[in-house]
Motif scaffolding. Structure first.
Motif, short mmCIF file in Angstrom:
data_model
loop_
_atom_site.label_atom_id
_atom_site.label_comp_id
_atom_site.label_asym_id
_atom_site.label_seq_id
_atom_site.Cartn_x
_atom_site.Cartn_y
_atom_site.Cartn_z
N LEU A 1 30.98 -123.80 -75.77
CA LEU A 1 30.26 -124.60 -74.77
C LEU A 1 31.05 -124.73 -73.47
N ASP A 2 32.35 -124.92 -73.58
CA ASP A 2 33.20 -125.00 -72.38
C ASP A 2 33.16 -123.70 -71.59
N ARG A 3 33.21 -122.59 -72.31
CA ARG A 3 33.18 -121.29 -71.63
C ARG A 3 31.83 -121.06 -70.96
N TYR A 4 30.73 -121.44 -71.63
CA TYR A 4 29.42 -121.31 -71.01
C TYR A 4 29.31 -122.19 -69.76
N SER A 5 29.89 -123.37 -69.82
CA SER A 5 29.89 -124.26 -68.66
C SER A 5 30.66 -123.64 -67.50
N LYS A 6 31.83 -123.07 -67.82
CA LYS A 6 32.64 -122.43 -66.79
C LYS A 6 31.89 -121.23 -66.19
N ASN B 1 29.19 -122.44 -63.84
CA ASN B 1 29.75 -122.85 -62.55
C ASN B 1 30.10 -121.65 -61.69
N ILE B 2 30.66 -120.61 -62.31
CA ILE B 2 31.02 -119.40 -61.56
C ILE B 2 29.76 -118.73 -61.02
N LEU B 3 28.71 -118.66 -61.85
CA LEU B 3 27.46 -118.03 -61.41
C LEU B 3 26.81 -118.83 -60.28
#
Length: 88
Positions: A13-18, A21-23
Motif C-alpha cells: 500500500l505504501d508503494r502504491y501511494s508513492k 504521488n509520482i504519477l
C-alpha cells in the motif's frame, strides 16, 4: 471490525501511494509543459531525440549492472568451489 494489515500488505500500500504521488507529479509536469508558451516549447522531434539518448544511456547502465551482478555471482560460485576442494 477492521483487520490489521500485515507488514507486506502495508508495504504494498505504501508503494502504491508513492507511485500515485509520482504519477500525479508527472501529470502536473506534463500539463505544465503542454500549457507553456509556444516560444519556449521544444519541438516533439527534439524531445524524442533527447528521450532516445536517455534510453540508450539507461540501457547501457542496465547492461553494466547485469554484467556486474553476473560477475559477482560467478566469483561467489568459484569461491564456494575452492572452499569445497579445500575441505576434501
Amino acid at each position: 471490525m477492521p483487520e490489521e494489515l500485515s507488514p507486506l500488505q502495508q508495504d504494498v500500500l505504501d508503494r502504491y501511494s508513492k507511485l500515485a504521488n509520482i504519477l500525479h507529479s508527472l501529470d502536473d509536469t506534463l500539463n505544465e509543459i503542454n500549457t507553456s508558451s509556444t516560444e519556449s516549447r521544444t519541438s516533439p522531434e527534439e524531445v524524442i531525440n533527447e528521450m532516445r539518448e536517455i534510453e540508450i544511456k539507461i540501457g547501457l547502465v542496465g547492461t553494466l549492472l547485469k554484467g556486474s551482478v553476473y560477475s559477482f555471482i560467478l566469483q561467489q560460485k568459484k569461491q564456494k568451489q575452492e572452499q569445497q576442494q579445500l575441505q576434501q
